[in-house]
Design an enzyme around this catalytic site. Structure first.
Site, PDB file in Angstrom:
ATOM      1  N   ASP A   1       0.813  -1.209   0.000  1.00 25.76           N
ATOM      2  CA  ASP A   1       0.000   0.000   0.000  1.00 25.76           C
ATOM      3  C   ASP A   1       0.852   1.267   0.000  1.00 25.76           C
ATOM      4  O   ASP A   1       0.493   2.268   0.619  1.00 25.76           O
ATOM      5  CB  ASP A   1      -0.936  -0.019   1.226  1.00 25.76           C
ATOM      6  CG  ASP A   1      -2.048   1.009   1.123  1.00 25.76           C
ATOM      7  OD1 ASP A   1      -2.388   1.401  -0.002  1.00 25.76           O
ATOM      8  OD2 ASP A   1      -2.576   1.431   2.181  1.00 25.76           O
TER       9      ASP A   1
ATOM     10  N   CYS B   1     -27.179  -8.706  -1.680  1.00 24.15           N
ATOM     11  CA  CYS B   1     -26.951  -8.059  -0.380  1.00 24.15           C
ATOM     12  C   CYS B   1     -26.549  -6.597  -0.569  1.00 24.15           C
ATOM     13  O   CYS B   1     -25.704  -6.275  -1.403  1.00 24.15           O
ATOM     14  CB  CYS B   1     -25.872  -8.803   0.393  1.00 24.15           C
ATOM     15  SG  CYS B   1     -25.495  -8.090   2.012  1.00 24.15           S
TER      16      CYS B   1
ATOM     17  N   CYS C   1     -23.931  -3.158   3.370  1.00 26.80           N
ATOM     18  CA  CYS C   1     -22.902  -2.124   3.508  1.00 26.80           C
ATOM     19  C   CYS C   1     -23.384  -0.790   2.958  1.00 26.80           C
ATOM     20  O   CYS C   1     -23.118   0.276   3.531  1.00 26.80           O
ATOM     21  CB  CYS C   1     -21.604  -2.555   2.821  1.00 26.80           C
ATOM     22  SG  CYS C   1     -21.760  -2.937   1.061  1.00 26.80           S
TER      23      CYS C   1
END
Length: 305
Positions: free
Chosen positions: A123, A180, A183
């Site tokens: 990262d 779904c 989130c």
């Protein structure tokens, strides 16, 4: 794979080192729409992000490593007044340092055994870790943008090793998010504007980590802080795939001093020397004292209402 397990990585997959043509197209569009907010470093090095061979000309394989950082099953917090929640990834030591050390050990062993070339990224460089994770089959990209693995969920740190070794690539896996939308519904600021597209300008993790202390934050966003002082996690807390995941075995990712929250008054009274000592080798040091105190002020203001 054996080397990765020896270093404590939970997942190890492989992808062919080739251009990420479609992925970089989507990434460019995301930046052009201004969704990277004021993170100017994201608007650079498109050529290297697209083609890893511009980083390592001899590259043949992308090794993608996943390291679990889930500590417990406490998916909800009972917050006392004048406390702020820390995102799980920042409970322990800085993952950049921990994983870089592990990856370097793997590279050292590979170079000794196979006389190959390799470069690692945690990262920190022009590498699209999540794109490579999806391409290698390590997981699929969920609607919240995170990589989700079928067995261990999304509390994953990713590490990429670009190497000249020619390794049989793995196949991408199915997207198991289905219909779904937990989130998307749970995000307090509606930062997930469409599946897999996050507007950083609305994301709490951007606002309380990346944003500068003097960066303007709309009052309606401030009011939806959800007691998150550093980072967020809400979109991961509600994800069904994180319910069954096992816990990390890496002690350096366990909560420092057992703390998962910080006292806002202590943060506001903290001097630089205290901050430097308390958060040495912690991801929280990235925010700097002035930034942490600025967001602590916001939380105190709205907790008082």
């Amino acid at each position: 794979t054996q080397l990765s397990k020896a270093e404590g990585f939970d997942l190890c997959n492989f992808a062919k080192a080739e251009p990420l043509t479609e992925e970089i197209k989507n990434y460019r569009l995301w930046v052009e729409r201004g969704m990277h907010a004021n993170m100017a470093y994201l608007d650079k090095n498109y050529d290297k992000k697209e083609d890893p061979r511009l980083i390592l000309p001899e590259a043949k394989t992308i090794i993608v490593l996943g390291h679990l950082y889930k500590v417990d099953n406490a998916e909800t917090f009972v917050i006392k007044k004048e406390e702020g929640i820390i995102a799980r990834y920042a409970w322990g030591d800085d993952y950049h340092d921990v994983l870089a050390q592990k990856a370097d050990n793997i590279i050292c062993a590979l170079e000794k055994e196979y006389d190959c070339l390799a470069k690692r990224y945690v990262d920190t460089g022009p590498v699209m870790e999540r794109a490579w994770a999806a391409k290698s089959g390590l997981g699929w990209q969920g609607k919240n943008g995170n990589i989700i693995n079928f067995d261990i969920g999304s509390y994953l740190f990713l590490t990429v090793i670009i190497t000249s070794l020619d390794i049989e690539p793995d196949e991408p896996v199915q997207d198991y998010c289905g219909t779904c939308r937990r989130c998307i519904v749970a995000c307090p600021t509606k930062a997930i504007i469409e599946p897999k597209v996050i507007d950083s300008r609305l994301c709490l993790s951007y606002l309380n980590i990346e944003a500068k202390p003097d960066e303007a934050i709309a009052d309606e966003i401030k009011a939806k802080h959800s007691n998150r002082l550093f980072g967020c996690d809400i979109c991961q807390e509600v994800c069904p795939w994180n319910k069954k995941a096992r816990f990390t075995s890496e002690e350096r990712f366990l909560p420092r001093l057992g703390q998962k929250v910080l006292n806002l008054n202590e943060i506001l009274a903290m001097h630089q020397s205290d901050f430097s000592e308390r958060f040495r080798h912690s991801p929280i040091k990235r925010k700097k004292l002035a930034g942490l105190q600025a967001f602590a002020e916001i939380l105190k203001e709205f907790q008082a209402d």
